[in-house]
Motif scaffolding. Structure first.
Motif, PDB file in Angstrom:
ATOM      1  N   HIS A 209      17.603  48.854 -18.690  1.00  0.00           N
ATOM      2  CA  HIS A 209      18.843  49.587 -18.197  1.00  0.00           C
ATOM      3  C   HIS A 209      18.307  51.065 -17.688  1.00  0.00           C
ATOM      4  O   HIS A 209      19.429  51.832 -17.913  1.00  0.00           O
ATOM      5  N   GLY A 210      17.367  51.301 -17.537  1.00  0.00           N
ATOM      6  CA  GLY A 210      16.923  52.571 -16.907  1.00  0.00           C
ATOM      7  C   GLY A 210      17.628  53.090 -15.838  1.00  0.00           C
ATOM      8  O   GLY A 210      18.352  52.419 -15.226  1.00  0.00           O
ATOM      9  N   PRO A 211      17.403  54.391 -15.309  1.00  0.00           N
ATOM     10  CA  PRO A 211      18.416  55.186 -14.509  1.00  0.00           C
ATOM     11  C   PRO A 211      17.624  54.654 -13.019  1.00  0.00           C
ATOM     12  O   PRO A 211      18.427  54.756 -12.251  1.00  0.00           O
ATOM     13  N   ALA A 212      16.178  54.553 -13.023  1.00  0.00           N
ATOM     14  CA  ALA A 212      15.582  54.304 -11.618  1.00  0.00           C
ATOM     15  C   ALA A 212      15.854  52.991 -11.225  1.00  0.00           C
ATOM     16  O   ALA A 212      15.899  51.959 -12.064  1.00  0.00           O
ATOM     17  N   PRO A 213      16.108  52.558  -9.954  1.00  0.00           N
ATOM     18  CA  PRO A 213      16.170  51.218  -9.439  1.00  0.00           C
ATOM     19  C   PRO A 213      14.980  50.485  -9.860  1.00  0.00           C
ATOM     20  O   PRO A 213      13.643  51.143  -9.877  1.00  0.00           O
TER      21      PRO A 213
ATOM     22  N   LEU B 279      11.675  50.915  -7.803  1.00  0.00           N
ATOM     23  CA  LEU B 279      11.007  52.181  -7.994  1.00  0.00           C
ATOM     24  C   LEU B 279      10.313  52.146  -9.254  1.00  0.00           C
ATOM     25  O   LEU B 279       9.429  52.549  -9.243  1.00  0.00           O
ATOM     26  N   LEU B 280      10.819  51.489 -10.164  1.00  0.00           N
ATOM     27  CA  LEU B 280      10.167  51.361 -11.391  1.00  0.00           C
ATOM     28  C   LEU B 280       8.961  50.562 -11.309  1.00  0.00           C
ATOM     29  O   LEU B 280       7.791  50.761 -11.672  1.00  0.00           O
TER      30      LEU B 280
ATOM     31  N   ALA C   3       3.008  50.028 -10.344  1.00  0.00           N
ATOM     32  CA  ALA C   3       1.954  49.865  -9.531  1.00  0.00           C
ATOM     33  C   ALA C   3       1.164  50.999  -9.405  1.00  0.00           C
ATOM     34  O   ALA C   3      -0.303  50.691  -9.066  1.00  0.00           O
ATOM     35  N   LEU C   4       1.612  52.056  -9.575  1.00  0.00           N
ATOM     36  CA  LEU C   4       0.726  53.515  -9.275  1.00  0.00           C
ATOM     37  C   LEU C   4       0.049  53.820 -10.503  1.00  0.00           C
ATOM     38  O   LEU C   4      -0.997  54.341 -10.375  1.00  0.00           O
ATOM     39  N   THR C   5       0.586  53.719 -11.374  1.00  0.00           N
ATOM     40  CA  THR C   5       0.051  54.183 -12.549  1.00  0.00           C
ATOM     41  C   THR C   5       0.608  53.445 -14.003  1.00  0.00           C
ATOM     42  O   THR C   5       1.936  53.223 -13.988  1.00  0.00           O
TER      43      THR C   5
ATOM     44  N   LEU D  94       7.231  50.204  -8.288  1.00  0.00           N
ATOM     45  CA  LEU D  94       6.338  51.082  -7.630  1.00  0.00           C
ATOM     46  C   LEU D  94       5.647  52.056  -8.500  1.00  0.00           C
ATOM     47  O   LEU D  94       4.499  51.892  -8.439  1.00  0.00           O
ATOM     48  N   GLY D  95       6.363  52.700  -9.221  1.00  0.00           N
ATOM     49  CA  GLY D  95       5.750  53.432 -10.391  1.00  0.00           C
ATOM     50  C   GLY D  95       4.650  52.791 -11.209  1.00  0.00           C
ATOM     51  O   GLY D  95       3.593  53.347 -11.264  1.00  0.00           O
TER      52      GLY D  95
ATOM     53  N   PRO E  45      20.308  50.820 -24.797  1.00  0.00           N
ATOM     54  CA  PRO E  45      20.647  49.378 -24.979  1.00  0.00           C
ATOM     55  C   PRO E  45      19.501  48.439 -24.451  1.00  0.00           C
ATOM     56  O   PRO E  45      18.468  49.022 -23.715  1.00  0.00           O
TER      57      PRO E  45
ATOM     58  N   ALA F 129       1.151  54.676 -16.695  1.00  0.00           N
ATOM     59  CA  ALA F 129       1.998  55.713 -17.410  1.00  0.00           C
ATOM     60  C   ALA F 129       3.310  55.443 -17.306  1.00  0.00           C
ATOM     61  O   ALA F 129       3.996  56.117 -18.028  1.00  0.00           O
ATOM     62  N   VAL F 130       3.690  54.513 -16.462  1.00  0.00           N
ATOM     63  CA  VAL F 130       5.070  54.162 -16.308  1.00  0.00           C
ATOM     64  C   VAL F 130       5.137  52.739 -16.858  1.00  0.00           C
ATOM     65  O   VAL F 130       4.332  51.888 -16.806  1.00  0.00           O
TER      66      VAL F 130
END
Lengths: 124, 174
Positions: free
Chosen positions: A77-81, A84-85, A90-92, A87-88, A59, A94-95
């Motif tokens: 619509h992803g599964p991660a909050p 957290l997305l 901010a770290l890389t 944060l991911g 979707p 690759a997300v």
């Protein structure tokens, strides 16, 4: 005054403004390092809600397409909050997405109701 | 330094993967059209192909680029099929169905002449599709059906019904 949506890929933020008046500012998550969101000046050329990408089978509600190849601002619509997305990201880098600009549902809904076909989208 | 950065990326992705495994999807696949928003909006100049199919009218129109004139093929029961170049009437009809503003939720048991609409544009995306009730009277609202639910939409009923005139109403004046 012309409506315009600015996407800041470095700060991962979206600002919508009508002339000098800011309508809305929010966080976003753009394309990952393998599928970067294209930079430049675009215009919204199509809107769909609800919408499901047949290419990816996922979707993409409140979709505001700004390219002819499927890149859009849309609801995440992803599964991660969302936090957290972010944060991911901010770290890389690759997300991220496959080139779209992901937004939280409330932000996507607000922008979808405000923007129309022809609204300028500047991404840098 | 590079090794440190690579290690940070691996850690971030691992952390992300662990978090994903414990999360439930917030799928939006079941979302419905919302009153006050557009079900779809496509710029008329970007439309390349149009299919309209109702019990009263079949229509197919295409053009190869945005500056070209649509070529129309249309038919209705009991009459000979027609072919014509699009005129102003077609332009008005196309503009009317290029954007579907959702107004309100409607009675889902409405029966009538439902029409399938498909608009393919210049993008790589799948076509915009809608199921619309062409009202018997131009004063009645136009309805859209999505799944089991119907919605009142902001399409001008008289303009939508103008497709039933065929080439006499949609074609270029000779």
């Amino acid at each position: 005054m012309a409506k315009k949506i600015n996407v800041d890929l470095t700060a991962q933020t979206v600002t919508a403004a009508d002339g000098g008046t800011v309508f809305h500012t929010c966080d976003c998550v753009s394309g990952d390092s393998a599928h970067p969101t294209p930079s430049g000046l675009f215009k919204i050329n199509r809107k769909n809600h609800p919408y499901t990408s047949k290419k990816y089978g996922v979707p993409m509600n409140y979709a505001m397409f700004f390219t002819t190849t499927g890149e859009a601002l849309h609801q995440y619509h992803g599964p991660a909050p969302w936090a957290l997305l972010r944060l991911g990201r901010a770290l890389t880098n690759a997300v991220g997405s496959h080139g779209c600009v992901r937004l939280q549902e409330s932000d996507a809904k607000k922008l979808y109701g405000w923007a129309s076909n022809g609204t300028v989208v500047e991404i840098k | 330094m590079r090794r440190l950065l690579r290690g940070r990326n691996v850690c971030a992705i691992a952390l992300f993967g662990i978090a994903l495994a414990g999360c439930r999807s917030t799928s939006g696949a079941g979302a419905r059209p919302e009153p006050g928003t557009e079900y779809y909006a496509v710029a008329p100049e970007s439309i390349r192909e149009v299919v309209f199919s109702s019990p009263e009218r079949k229509l197919y129109a295409y053009r190869w680029n945005g500056s070209a004139t649509f070529q129309i093929f249309t038919a209705s029961p009991g009459t000979a099929p027609e072919q014509c170049a699009a005129g102003d009437g077609f332009g008005r009809w196309l503009t009317a169905i290029a954007t579907i503003p959702v107004r309100s939720v409607a009675d889902s048991t409405v029966a009538g002449a439902w029409a399938e609409v498909r608009l393919r544009d210049a993008t790589d995306l799948d076509a915009n599709e809608a199921t619309l009730l062409v009202p018997a009277s131009p004063s009645d609202p136009v309805l859209m059906r999505v799944g089991e639910q119907s919605f009142v939409v902001g399409i001008d009923a008289a303009l939508l019904r103008s497709v039933n005139a065929g080439c006499a109403g949609l074609g270029r004046a000779r």
